[in-house]
Scaffold this motif. Structure first.
Motif, PDB file in Angstrom:
ATOM      1  N   MET A  62       0.819  69.334  12.073  1.00 53.37           N
ATOM      2  CA  MET A  62      -0.423  68.501  11.533  1.00 53.37           C
ATOM      3  C   MET A  62      -1.647  69.618  11.840  1.00 53.37           C
ATOM      4  N   TYR A  63      -2.737  68.998  11.327  1.00 54.52           N
ATOM      5  CA  TYR A  63      -3.967  69.839  11.985  1.00 54.52           C
ATOM      6  C   TYR A  63      -5.007  68.545  12.192  1.00 54.52           C
ATOM      7  N   HIS A  64      -5.795  69.235  13.149  1.00 54.50           N
ATOM      8  CA  HIS A  64      -6.798  68.116  13.760  1.00 54.50           C
ATOM      9  C   HIS A  64      -7.870  69.061  14.409  1.00 54.50           C
ATOM     10  N   PRO A  65      -8.963  68.452  14.817  1.00 51.87           N
ATOM     11  CA  PRO A  65     -10.014  69.144  15.415  1.00 51.87           C
ATOM     12  C   PRO A  65      -9.776  69.770  16.852  1.00 51.87           C
ATOM     13  N   HIS A  66     -10.322  70.786  17.177  1.00 51.25           N
ATOM     14  CA  HIS A  66     -10.456  71.249  18.452  1.00 51.25           C
ATOM     15  C   HIS A  66     -11.925  71.605  18.912  1.00 51.25           C
ATOM     16  N   ALA A  67     -12.826  70.716  18.617  1.00 49.50           N
ATOM     17  CA  ALA A  67     -14.217  70.784  18.788  1.00 49.50           C
ATOM     18  C   ALA A  67     -14.686  69.115  18.956  1.00 49.50           C
ATOM     19  N   ASP A  68     -15.238  68.821  20.070  1.00 50.56           N
ATOM     20  CA  ASP A  68     -15.556  67.489  20.558  1.00 50.56           C
ATOM     21  C   ASP A  68     -14.468  66.735  19.896  1.00 50.56           C
ATOM     22  N   GLU A  69     -13.104  67.074  20.474  1.00 50.35           N
ATOM     23  CA  GLU A  69     -11.900  66.522  20.091  1.00 50.35           C
ATOM     24  C   GLU A  69     -11.882  64.888  20.267  1.00 50.35           C
ATOM     25  N   MET A  70     -12.196  64.651  21.475  1.00 54.92           N
ATOM     26  CA  MET A  70     -12.343  63.150  21.656  1.00 54.92           C
ATOM     27  C   MET A  70     -12.906  62.014  20.471  1.00 54.92           C
TER      28      MET A  70
END
Length: 470
Positions: free
Chosen positions: A170-178
């Motif tokens: 998968m892909y997802h954010p790793h900046a302000d992740e919450m």
């Protein structure tokens, strides 16, 4: 919506590999045009027109992102942006996503492909994309501040690496992740094997979806991003039952279901009518010696699982999370249990003060499906869905595997409700019955107490309000 056909007319545009950095205006002119999708329907699989052939996946209530081949490199364009997602008919949420939707489109590649992904940030804050489970150069891993500068609003970055191993990712954010993941930012990634693989079987149906959770108050549109435990909406691909499409297969098909968990808790996924094997994780295909038949598998936070089985039983088979609160919608966690409470005396006294007051919960929560209680704007009943025999009384993480003998190969259309052969449906029994045996609650003790209570006591416990979420 930009069509997939329009996308491929850009296939001859030149563009070189760029390190993970801001893309110049000259380079922007060479970007593949982003494809935007807003429909919540399950789109047909995207057959590869270029590159290595493969058997494509079907994204539940989603779609696959088209690409262009540029001098042997497979190029994609993701746009991170605010989106409106229909979570179920009549209920929309203001989320963040990619290319017009939450979740973003599925990316499909083949083992050995060199992949170039342009990411344009149209969010009100910075962004970065992590390619979960991929083996790649450290500077392409997508962790803002650690492996790359964050992508500022209005900027485009490019990631490039080789898809080194087949599997479910998968892909997802790793900046302000919450915040960004709570707002619906994620997408599926599938790397198909380049050739015949000893641990990867050929399947006729290959489905994928992500597990997600939201806390959206009835009548509102935007998730509460600070929620850690008390989510009220449990979703697959940002859809909730009855808005989740069924998985339609042909009798005898070998079926693969790929599931990824991006919620704050685990989910025991349960399939009725069939046994399956776990054939892969985000670490790759599982050794055959490690596989055993299951009907329920627990998927932990941040994990991916591949479920495989032969659809050899006709019917409409439930597929759902086995946590009972995860198959409900818009729950209120502070509602007291009123089972056994007699409202007959108090209800007439309340009606003059609150005309819309309705008795609820004294016989259990199934009454909720029969009430015509007015709902706030932009929400959905807690239990809903009408089946061929009445209310299904479900919500959230629930769908149906529809297995049909007459389903054509490659046809994913909903075949309608199953027509049961005569005598195979549970029905009311009207003949005389003998008195059933009943279990007595009283029992003995391994070590008798010295002092015995004079009269039995019935314990009633109510949690203090401050302990919600434990």
């Amino acid at each position: 919506m930009t069509s997939r056909r329009d996308f491929f007319k850009f296939a001859g545009v030149a563009g070189g590999a760029v390190a993970t950095s801001s893309v110049s205006r000259v380079a922007m002119a060479a970007l593949p045009e982003p494809v935007i999708q807003t429909s919540a329907d399950t789109m047909a699989p995207l057959l590869p027109s270029t590159g290595h052939p493969y058997n494509p996946v079907v994204t539940l209530n989603g779609w696959t992102l088209p690409w262009r081949m540029n001098q042997g490199v497979k190029e994609f364009h993701l746009v991170a942006e605010p989106v409106v997602r229909e979570m179920a008919p009549g209920f929309k949420a203001h989320l963040w996503g990619y290319n017009g939707q939450s979740p973003g489109p599925t990316i499909e590649v083949v083992e050995g492909d060199r992949v170039r992904i342009f990411v344009t940030n149209k969010l009100p804050e910075h962004h970065a994309v992590h390619w979960h489970g991929q083996r790649l150069p450290n500077g392409m891993d997508g962790v803002a501040g650690l492996t790359q500068p964050a992508i500022a609003p209005g900027k485009t970055f490019v990631y490039e690496f080789v898809a080194r191993r087949p599997g479910t990712f998968m892909y997802h954010p790793h900046a302000d992740e919450m915040t960004q993941m709570a707002m619906g930012m994620y997408g599926f990634w599938v790397t198909h094997p380049k050739g015949k693989h000893p641990l990867i079987d050929t399947v006729q149906r290959d489905f994928c979806f992500l597990l997600n959770a939201f806390d959206i108050d009835p009548g509102s549109y935007t998730p509460k991003t600070m929620t850690m435990l008390d989510f009220n909406l449990w979703a697959w691909n940002s859809r909730i039952f009855p808005g989740i499409d069924s998985l339609n297969v042909r009798l005898g098909d070998k079926v693969r279901i790929r599931v990824g968990n991006l919620t704050m808790t685990n989910h025991p996924m349960h399939l009725h009518g069939h046994e399956f094997f776990i054939t892969g994780t985000d670490g790759g295909p599982t050794p055959k010696s490690s596989r055993w038949p299951e009907v329920t598998t627990d998927i932990g936070v941040g994990q991916m699982r591949q479920l495989e089985f032969v659809a050899d039983e006709e019917g409409d088979w439930a597929l759902h999370c086995h946590k009972s609160h995860h198959t409900m919608n818009a729950m209120g966690h502070a509602v007291p249990t009123l089972i056994g409470v007699d409202h007959r005396g108090i209800a007439p006294k309340i009606h003059p003060l609150i005309p819309d007051y309705m008795v609820m919960g004294e016989r259990g929560m199934a009454d909720m499906t029969e009430m015509e209680m007015p709902l706030p704007d932009n929400t959905i009943p807690m239990m809903t869905g009408q089946g061929p025999f009445g209310s299904v009384e479900m919500g959230g993480m629930f769908s149906v595997l529809k297995v049909r003998k007459e389903q054509k190969p490659g046809n994913y259309q909903d075949p309608g409700w199953f027509q049961h052969p005569a005598g195979t449906v549970a029905h009311e029994y009207t003949r005389p019955l003998a008195e059933p045996a009943r279990f007595k609650a009283e029992g003995g003790q391994s070590m008798p107490r010295v002092q015995k209570t004079a009269t039995p006591t019935s314990v009633q416990v109510r949690k203090p309000g401050a302990h919600r979420g434990h």
